[in-house]
Scaffold this active site. Structure first.
Site, PDB file in Angstrom:
ATOM      1  N   GLY A  21       0.834  -1.207   0.000  1.00  0.00           N
ATOM      2  CA  GLY A  21       0.000   0.000   0.000  1.00  0.00           C
ATOM      3  C   GLY A  21       0.863   1.250   0.000  1.00  0.00           C
ATOM      4  N   ASN A  22       0.273   2.365   0.314  1.00  0.00           N
ATOM      5  CA  ASN A  22       1.056   3.605   0.443  1.00  0.00           C
ATOM      6  C   ASN A  22       0.419   4.510   1.499  1.00  0.00           C
ATOM      7  OD1 ASN A  22      -0.790   5.642  -0.903  1.00  0.00           O
ATOM      8  ND2 ASN A  22      -0.573   4.165  -2.574  1.00  0.00           N
ATOM      9  N   ARG A  23       1.061   5.646   1.784  1.00  0.00           N
ATOM     10  CA  ARG A  23       0.691   6.466   2.933  1.00  0.00           C
ATOM     11  C   ARG A  23      -0.428   7.472   2.666  1.00  0.00           C
ATOM     12  NH1 ARG A  23       4.420   5.500   6.787  1.00  0.00           N
ATOM     13  NH2 ARG A  23       6.505   4.908   6.084  1.00  0.00           N
TER      14      ARG A  23
END
Ligand code: C5P
Length: 217
Positions: A21-23
């Site tokens: 995923g990412n932030r």
């Protein structure tokens, strides 16, 4: 007027229990969806996994992967002609090949290979049923304006909201409440200075309203 907004990260599964995923928090995209809805737009928000609650009065579609986000966008475009698309989602550029079984320890380090995800913004901007106004984001760590202007052309969109996400930037854009946007179009560049994501959403709504008003004249 009808508008699609994409927001949040995408999660790309590795196996049934793991993902990449990412932030992205989704805050900027949700603020844009809410501001447009408050100003009378008919909003469909297509969101990756976030901690943010549904927004009442808008059509919410929650997805996980980039491919699911693209499908939801295309279904929305097919079901009714959209006037505007705003791609605020931080879509994963790559999807790992998926293992149907949980990858076990003890059989060596897993080798994960990737395939490129579809570019949702570019797909919308080049579709036969393209919305009149297609807006993207560009999170850059260097040469903000040049890179954003190149992205505008490459993705065939009309406006880019560019923001500096370099570690040197004193504002924590990911998950934070503020953002520093430059609006880049084919004709103009504007520095919006640092403001809250809600204020940016309202400013963007205002710009969009003025844009369509001017087109009528
Ligand atoms: O190429 P980059 O990720 O920097 O482009 C950012 C813009 O493109 C954002 O508006 C983002 O929502 C959109 N994008 C997309 N699909 C992708 C990658 C980016 O819609 N696969």
């Amino acid at each position: 007027m009808r508008v699609i907004v994409t927001a949040g990260p995408t999660y790309e599964p590795i196996d049934p229990v793991r993902f990449i995923g990412n932030r992205s928090s989704g805050k900027q995209g949700y603020a844009i969806a809410k501001s447009l809805s408050d100003n009378g737009f008919d909003v469909t928000l297509i969101s990756g996994p976030t901690h943010l609650p549904d927004i009442s009065g808008i059509t919410m579609i929650r997805i996980e992967t980039a491919k699911q986000m693209l499908k939801a966008v295309q279904n929305t475009l097919l079901s009714s002609q959209q006037d505007i698309a705003i791609c605020a989602a931080a879509v994963a550029d790559w999807a790992p090949t998926f293992s149907n079984q949980k990858i076990k320890k003890g059989s060596g380090e897993p080798q994960i290979t990737f395939t490129e995800n579809p570019d949702i913004l570019k797909t919308i901007a080049t579709a036969h049923n393209r919305p009149t106004l297609v807006i993207g984001f560009a999170a850059e760590t260097e040469n903000l304006i040049e890179n954003a202007a190149a992205k505008l052309k490459r993705k065939s969109c009309d406006w880019i909201l560019a923001n500096d996400v370099s570690p040197a930037n004193e504002h924590n854009v990911f998950g934070g409440d503020n953002n520093h946007i430059h609006l880049i179009t084919n004709e103009t560049q504007e520095d919006w200075q640092t403001m809250s994501k809600i204020a940016i959403a309202d400013k963007l709504t205002n710009k969009i309203q003025n844009h369509f008003e001017n087109q009528k004249k």
